[in-house]
Motif scaffolding. Structure first.
Motif, short mmCIF file in Angstrom:
data_model
loop_
_atom_site.label_atom_id
_atom_site.label_comp_id
_atom_site.label_asym_id
_atom_site.label_seq_id
_atom_site.Cartn_x
_atom_site.Cartn_y
_atom_site.Cartn_z
N UNK A 189 4.23 -15.71 -5.89
CA UNK A 189 3.23 -16.36 -5.04
C UNK A 189 3.56 -16.20 -3.55
N UNK A 190 4.43 -15.26 -3.25
CA UNK A 190 4.81 -14.98 -1.85
C UNK A 190 4.37 -13.57 -1.48
N UNK A 191 3.83 -13.43 -0.26
CA UNK A 191 3.33 -12.15 0.22
C UNK A 191 3.85 -11.89 1.63
N UNK A 192 3.96 -10.61 1.98
CA UNK A 192 4.50 -10.22 3.28
C UNK A 192 3.40 -9.56 4.12
N UNK A 193 3.42 -9.85 5.43
CA UNK A 193 2.41 -9.29 6.33
C UNK A 193 3.05 -8.98 7.68
N UNK A 194 2.41 -8.10 8.45
CA UNK A 194 2.95 -7.74 9.76
C UNK A 194 4.22 -6.92 9.62
N UNK A 195 5.11 -7.02 10.61
CA UNK A 195 6.35 -6.24 10.58
C UNK A 195 7.21 -6.59 9.37
N UNK A 196 7.11 -7.81 8.87
CA UNK A 196 7.89 -8.21 7.71
C UNK A 196 7.52 -7.42 6.47
N UNK A 197 6.31 -6.84 6.44
CA UNK A 197 5.83 -6.11 5.27
C UNK A 197 6.35 -4.69 5.22
N UNK A 198 7.12 -4.28 6.21
CA UNK A 198 7.63 -2.92 6.27
C UNK A 198 7.12 -2.22 7.51
N UNK A 199 7.95 -1.31 8.03
CA UNK A 199 7.62 -0.69 9.31
C UNK A 199 8.22 0.70 9.33
N UNK A 233 0.22 -3.70 15.95
CA UNK A 233 -0.58 -4.92 16.08
C UNK A 233 -1.90 -4.80 15.31
N UNK A 234 -2.56 -3.67 15.43
CA UNK A 234 -3.84 -3.50 14.73
C UNK A 234 -3.65 -3.57 13.22
N UNK A 235 -2.60 -2.93 12.72
CA UNK A 235 -2.33 -2.96 11.29
C UNK A 235 -2.02 -4.38 10.82
N UNK A 236 -1.32 -5.16 11.65
CA UNK A 236 -1.02 -6.55 11.29
C UNK A 236 -2.30 -7.37 11.15
N UNK A 237 -3.24 -7.20 12.09
CA UNK A 237 -4.50 -7.95 12.02
C UNK A 237 -5.34 -7.53 10.82
N UNK A 238 -5.39 -6.23 10.56
CA UNK A 238 -6.17 -5.73 9.42
C UNK A 238 -5.57 -6.20 8.10
N UNK A 239 -4.25 -6.12 7.97
CA UNK A 239 -3.64 -6.49 6.70
C UNK A 239 -3.66 -7.99 6.47
N UNK A 240 -3.65 -8.79 7.54
CA UNK A 240 -3.75 -10.24 7.36
C UNK A 240 -5.12 -10.60 6.77
N UNK A 241 -6.15 -9.91 7.21
CA UNK A 241 -7.49 -10.14 6.65
C UNK A 241 -7.54 -9.72 5.18
N UNK A 242 -6.94 -8.56 4.87
CA UNK A 242 -6.93 -8.10 3.48
C UNK A 242 -6.15 -9.05 2.58
N UNK A 243 -5.04 -9.57 3.10
CA UNK A 243 -4.23 -10.51 2.31
C UNK A 243 -5.04 -11.74 1.92
N UNK A 244 -5.73 -12.33 2.88
CA UNK A 244 -6.50 -13.55 2.59
C UNK A 244 -7.64 -13.24 1.63
N UNK A 245 -8.26 -12.09 1.76
CA UNK A 245 -9.33 -11.74 0.82
C UNK A 245 -8.79 -11.63 -0.61
N UNK A 246 -7.59 -11.09 -0.76
CA UNK A 246 -6.99 -11.01 -2.09
C UNK A 246 -6.71 -12.41 -2.65
N UNK A 280 -2.64 -3.07 1.10
CA UNK A 280 -1.76 -2.77 2.23
C UNK A 280 -1.46 -1.27 2.30
N UNK A 281 -1.21 -0.67 1.17
CA UNK A 281 -0.90 0.76 1.14
C UNK A 281 -2.10 1.59 1.60
N UNK A 282 -3.30 1.19 1.20
CA UNK A 282 -4.50 1.91 1.66
C UNK A 282 -4.68 1.78 3.17
N UNK A 283 -4.53 0.55 3.67
CA UNK A 283 -4.73 0.33 5.10
C UNK A 283 -3.71 1.08 5.95
N UNK A 284 -2.50 1.19 5.46
CA UNK A 284 -1.42 1.77 6.27
C UNK A 284 -1.18 3.24 5.99
#
Length: 346
Positions: free
Chosen positions: A255-265, A274-287, A300-304
């Motif tokens: 039940x834990x998820x990673x976003x932004x730089x914590x998700x890998x860089x 920064x743009x990837x962080x904002x996009x992936x945060x939206x995708x995370x909440x949608x999931x 996340x893999x698709x976005x990045x």
């Protein structure tokens, strides 16, 4: 029990909380530092990131930029964004704008850090060490780690990456002067790059990236043409970050998820963090709203994907002196290819 507990109150964490609140979820952010969170950052939002910011109802003072320009001595190549401008914005200004929007939506911020956590099939129990003392327990349906490159929460989850080579580091400071261009300029030298981002009408940010560990002014000396342009005083301290490359085992654990730089860089060489962080945060909440948290890994893999492929290709070229010298001349001779690469990232 709250819906989403976010560890980390930087742009990725606040964006996640804002998206959650907009989706009707209760979000709480845990952040140890009071006030705006500053760090070494190129401070440029690509057009997609700027669009996500607007969709969140966030208004950040900054300066638009039209595209990307590569500079290496007499060689230069530039490409204009096809879908509107990006925006250069001070990290502290972006943080303040995100904080205001989060507060408007009822997001609560706890001053402290995640100390321990325990997952069950239906919740995550988190011990938060409050800044003023004490370790209260917080129960949440989901925990989001958004606490940076060297995320302590990621470590608690057992998702820390193995050491990666080569290691690259970044440093940044600001100069009080009128920007001379409405592009983000990337200046190339043998040992690294310098990134110039206009972030206000009277302020320019200059970040340097290199695998050499040395003082900021020593790095800057590798770019004499850029130094000649910097005719205003330095007005912020040097901030550093690194090593930049972080290979993370997974973006989801229970039940834990990673976003932004914590998700890998991979690296800041393409300036898309920064743009990837904002996009992936939206995708995370949608999931999460769809009840499919495990789908976030694939999202996340698709976005990045483009970011990771282009960044890895540039880094491979960068680490071979012969090919590194050809990057900007090749971009100059093949403007269509350079424009396509910029569009893919933007």
């Amino acid at each position: 029990m709250i819906d989403v507990l976010v560890a980390g109150g930087g742009p990725a964490g606040l964006a996640t909380a804002i998206h959650a609140a907009l989706a009707g979820m209760e979000a709480v952010v845990v952040e140890p530092r009071g006030g705006p969170v500053d760090k070494a950052c190129g401070e440029g939002l690509m057009p997609t990131g700027a669009a996500v910011l607007r969709s969140m109802g966030v208004v950040a003072d900054g300066r638009p930029f039209r595209g990307i320009r590569y500079v290496d001595g007499r060689h230069r190549a530039q490409a204009v964004f096809r879908d509107g401008p990006g925006i250069g914005v001070r990290r502290t200004c972006l943080h303040a704008a995100l904080s205001r929007r989060a507060a408007e939506l009822g997001v609560r911020v706890i001053s402290g850090r995640v100390e321990r956590l325990r997952q069950s099939p239906s919740a995550v129990d988190v011990a938060v060490r409050a800044t003023g003392g004490g370790t209260p327990d917080v129960r949440a349906r989901w925990l989001v780690a958004a606490d940076g490159l060297h995320s302590p929460t990621r470590s608690l989850l057992g998702l820390d990456p193995p050491p990666s080579l080569p290691r690259r580091y970044g440093q940044r400071r600001h100069y009080r002067m009128t920007p001379w261009t409405d592009f983000v300029e990337v200046h190339w030298a043998a040992a690294g790059e310098a990134y110039v981002t206009p972030v206000a009408d009277d302020l320019v940010g200059v970040a340097v990236l290199s695998s050499r560990r040395q003082a900021y002014h020593d790095h800057l000396a590798d770019f004499p043409d850029l130094v000649a342009r910097l005719n205003g005083p330095a007005v912020t301290p040097v901030r550093g970050a690194g090593p930049l490359r972080q290979r993370v085992r997974s973006r989801v654990r229970g039940r834990a998820l990673l976003v932004g730089d914590a998700a890998g860089y991979v690296d800041a060489i393409t300036g898309e963090g920064l743009s990837l962080a904002l996009l992936s945060s939206r995708a995370l909440v949608r999931c999460l709203r769809a009840g499919r948290p495990a789908a976030y890994e694939a999202a996340w893999r698709r976005l990045s994907l483009r970011h990771r492929l282009l960044t890895a290709a540039l880094l491979r070229a960068r680490h071979h002196p012969g090919s590194a010298r050809l990057i900007v001349p090749a971009a100059q001779r093949l403007p269509g290819l350079f424009a396509a690469a910029v569009h893919a990232l933007a």
